[in-house]
Enzyme design. Structure first.
Site, PDB file in Angstrom:
ATOM      1  N   ARG A 115     -24.197  36.323  -8.547  1.00 43.86           N
ATOM      2  CA  ARG A 115     -25.163  35.331  -9.002  1.00 43.86           C
ATOM      3  C   ARG A 115     -25.567  34.355  -7.904  1.00 43.86           C
ATOM      4  O   ARG A 115     -26.719  33.914  -7.837  1.00 43.86           O
ATOM      5  CB  ARG A 115     -24.591  34.567 -10.192  1.00 43.86           C
ATOM      6  CG  ARG A 115     -24.394  35.429 -11.438  1.00 43.86           C
ATOM      7  CD  ARG A 115     -23.720  34.670 -12.560  1.00 43.86           C
ATOM      8  NE  ARG A 115     -22.359  34.287 -12.230  1.00 43.86           N
ATOM      9  CZ  ARG A 115     -21.940  33.049 -11.983  1.00 43.86           C
ATOM     10  NH1 ARG A 115     -22.782  32.050 -12.035  1.00 43.86           N
ATOM     11  NH2 ARG A 115     -20.680  32.800 -11.705  1.00 43.86           N
TER      12      ARG A 115
ATOM     13  N   SER B 245     -19.829  32.221 -16.080  1.00 50.71           N
ATOM     14  CA  SER B 245     -19.975  30.784 -15.880  1.00 50.71           C
ATOM     15  C   SER B 245     -21.298  30.364 -15.282  1.00 50.71           C
ATOM     16  O   SER B 245     -22.250  31.126 -15.280  1.00 50.71           O
ATOM     17  CB  SER B 245     -18.789  30.233 -15.106  1.00 50.71           C
ATOM     18  OG  SER B 245     -18.242  29.139 -15.787  1.00 50.71           O
ATOM     19  N   CYS B 246     -21.371  29.095 -14.798  1.00 53.58           N
ATOM     20  CA  CYS B 246     -22.651  28.397 -14.643  1.00 53.58           C
ATOM     21  C   CYS B 246     -23.360  28.652 -13.313  1.00 53.58           C
ATOM     22  O   CYS B 246     -22.758  29.059 -12.334  1.00 53.58           O
ATOM     23  CB  CYS B 246     -22.420  26.902 -14.787  1.00 53.58           C
ATOM     24  SG  CYS B 246     -21.516  26.437 -16.265  1.00 53.58           S
ATOM     25  N   ASP B 247     -24.658  28.332 -13.326  1.00 60.35           N
ATOM     26  CA  ASP B 247     -25.484  28.371 -12.126  1.00 60.35           C
ATOM     27  C   ASP B 247     -26.350  27.121 -12.113  1.00 60.35           C
ATOM     28  O   ASP B 247     -26.968  26.774 -13.122  1.00 60.35           O
ATOM     29  CB  ASP B 247     -26.381  29.607 -12.127  1.00 60.35           C
ATOM     30  CG  ASP B 247     -25.577  30.899 -12.128  1.00 60.35           C
ATOM     31  OD1 ASP B 247     -25.236  31.373 -11.034  1.00 60.35           O
ATOM     32  OD2 ASP B 247     -25.306  31.416 -13.221  1.00 60.35           O
TER      33      ASP B 247
ATOM     34  N   ASN C 121     -20.175  28.737  -9.144  1.00 63.18           N
ATOM     35  CA  ASN C 121     -18.732  28.887  -9.383  1.00 63.18           C
ATOM     36  C   ASN C 121     -17.916  29.299  -8.173  1.00 63.18           C
ATOM     37  O   ASN C 121     -16.821  29.825  -8.329  1.00 63.18           O
ATOM     38  CB  ASN C 121     -18.464  29.893 -10.509  1.00 63.18           C
ATOM     39  CG  ASN C 121     -18.991  29.406 -11.829  1.00 63.18           C
ATOM     40  OD1 ASN C 121     -19.928  29.985 -12.352  1.00 63.18           O
ATOM     41  ND2 ASN C 121     -18.433  28.343 -12.361  1.00 63.18           N
TER      42      ASN C 121
END
Length: 445
Positions: free
Chosen positions: A272, A28-30, A220
């Site tokens: 992350r 998923s996103c950053d 996330n």
């Protein structure tokens, strides 16, 4: 990696038949921001985000004009309708094409934003009595509503909170997997400040302000601690009743809604999130060590390197799993308060492609570009990014490598866009539409 909910594992994606046999838990996103980074042309806010979604989910970059709306008009979001504003700002959005909202975007007032999936101990509130996600506003709907209406980062965040409290969040977040749902975090920014907004359950929230000279990233996970600026009115009572907060100590949002009052794992910042923070810290240190402040181009190139970091998982590719399906970088220059041209002075870069590591370039967009769609109605204008996404997706699935000549040509497209951020830039940049057309033609060779 994304933390799996302890009590409701069924909220993770299970299957998307059209996309793949089984979807793994998403990386998923950053999302990143550095507020008022110093530069040769004056300070500016640097924003960046990777949208990480199922690799076969069609993605597009769309522009919608400033619109005036009739009294008592409603707008149909992905699952529910809500009251329309009397007028909405011009917006540029990067989104999965099947839904109404967006993963990230910008508006003509100089505000940018992105959202991410998170999970809390209150995730059960998103599930109806039959075990399926209750259809409310998706986080991506909340983001679009905020960008359409938000004239500043704070105003956009407050708009998001108002809709969250009034209608709640929830609903299937994948077109072909009706059981995948999640809570959301958001990062809103303008030229002078930024806000992280995190949600829990259907209506609860907390926010944190990022001021000038500060940087922040989200990946996330619930990240706001005791440094919140405000929290929803009932959340402290809910946490006290559940034994997640003692009611006496300073209310720690993450400790309460993420770990249930436990300190185990509370201080850890890995994966992350840690890598992203280290990137921002190093970027600031490099800037501080320079004799002269770097150019805006330098800042944008630094962010492009962060968003392409495959080793940390910030950027990743997978033909049939999750993939970095789109990316955005924005530079929001600080202008005098009396100058109302913030939106047109901002530089935005979008990829709009399914495989960020193949060589797809960041393409410059500015709200000063001519609008080629219909300004009298919400006729979505996608700049042919749907076709562009298809071309990159076909290459990724078939493992078609770029020739050295094509890679150089695509790199030139990106460098030309970045060059207009330089202190001595001259000439008129190609519009986003023109650049997409050039890229489509190059891929068709």
């Amino acid at each position: 990696a994304l933390t799996t909910p302890r009590t409701i594992a069924h909220l993770q994606p299970a299957t998307c038949a059209m996309l793949m046999p089984t979807i793994p838990a998403p990386q998923s996103c950053d999302t990143f921001v550095y507020v008022q980074a110093p530069s040769l042309k004056g300070a500016g806010t640097l924003f960046g985000k990777n949208s990480d979604r199922p690799s076969g989910e069609h993605h597009e970059v769309i522009r919608i004009p400033h619109l005036r709306h009739k009294e008592n008009e409603v707008v149909q979001c992905t699952y529910i309708a809500v009251p329309e504003a009397s007028e909405t700002l011009e917006i540029m959005l990067s989104r999965p094409s099947w839904l109404w909202g967006c993963e990230m975007g910008a508006n003509s007032a100089g505000v940018v934003g992105g959202n991410e999936a998170i999970y809390s101990l209150l995730s059960d509130e998103l599930i109806s009595s039959d075990g399926t996600p209750t259809k409310s506003l998706l986080g991506m709907d909340l983001l679009r509503l905020s960008l359409e209406r938000g004239t500043s980062a704070k105003n956009a965040m407050e708009t998001c909170i108002n809709f969250l409290e009034a209608y709640g969040q929830g609903g299937p977040c994948c077109k072909d997997d009706k059981n995948w749902s999640y809570e959301n975090s958001f990062l809103f920014a303008d030229a002078t400040e930024a806000y992280v907004l995190e949600t829990a359950g259907k209506h609860h929230w907390a926010w944190e302000r990022i001021g000038p000279g500060e940087y922040r990233n989200i990946s996330n996970g619930i990240s706001i601690r005791s440094n919140w600026g405000a929290v929803s009115k009932d959340i402290q009572s809910v946490c006290r009743e559940n034994g997640w907060w003692d009611g006496r100590s300073k209310f720690d949002w993450k400790r309460a809604v993420d770990t249930g009052g436990s300190v185990e794992g509370l201080e850890s910042c890995g994966g992350r999130e840690a890598s992203g923070f280290a990137h921002l810290k190093a970027m600031k240190a490099n800037s501080d060590s320079m004799q002269n402040a770097p150019s805006p181009r330098w800042w944008v190139e630094q962010m492009s390197a962060i968003l392409r970091d495959e080793d940390s998982g910030i950027c990743f590719r997978d033909r049939y799993g999750f993939c970095s399906t789109g990316s955005q970088i924005s530079w929001l220059p600080t202008l005098p308060e009396e100058d109302d041209g913030r939106g047109k002075a901002a530089y935005h870069f979008f990829t709009g492609a399914s495989d960020p590591l193949c060589g797809t370039p960041y393409k410059l967009f500015m709200f000063a570009d001519p609008f080629l769609g219909n300004r009298k109605e919400e006729k979505i204008f996608d700049h042919d990014t749907g076709r562009l996404w298809d071309l990159w997706r076909t290459r990724a699935v078939n493992r078609v490598a770029l020739s050295a000549q094509l890679r150089d040509a695509l790199s030139k497209v990106e460098k030309e866009g970045f060059s207009f951020l330089h202190n001595n830039s001259e000439g008129t940049p190609s519009t986003f539409t023109e650049t997409v057309k050039d890229e489509v033609e190059l891929l068709g060779i």
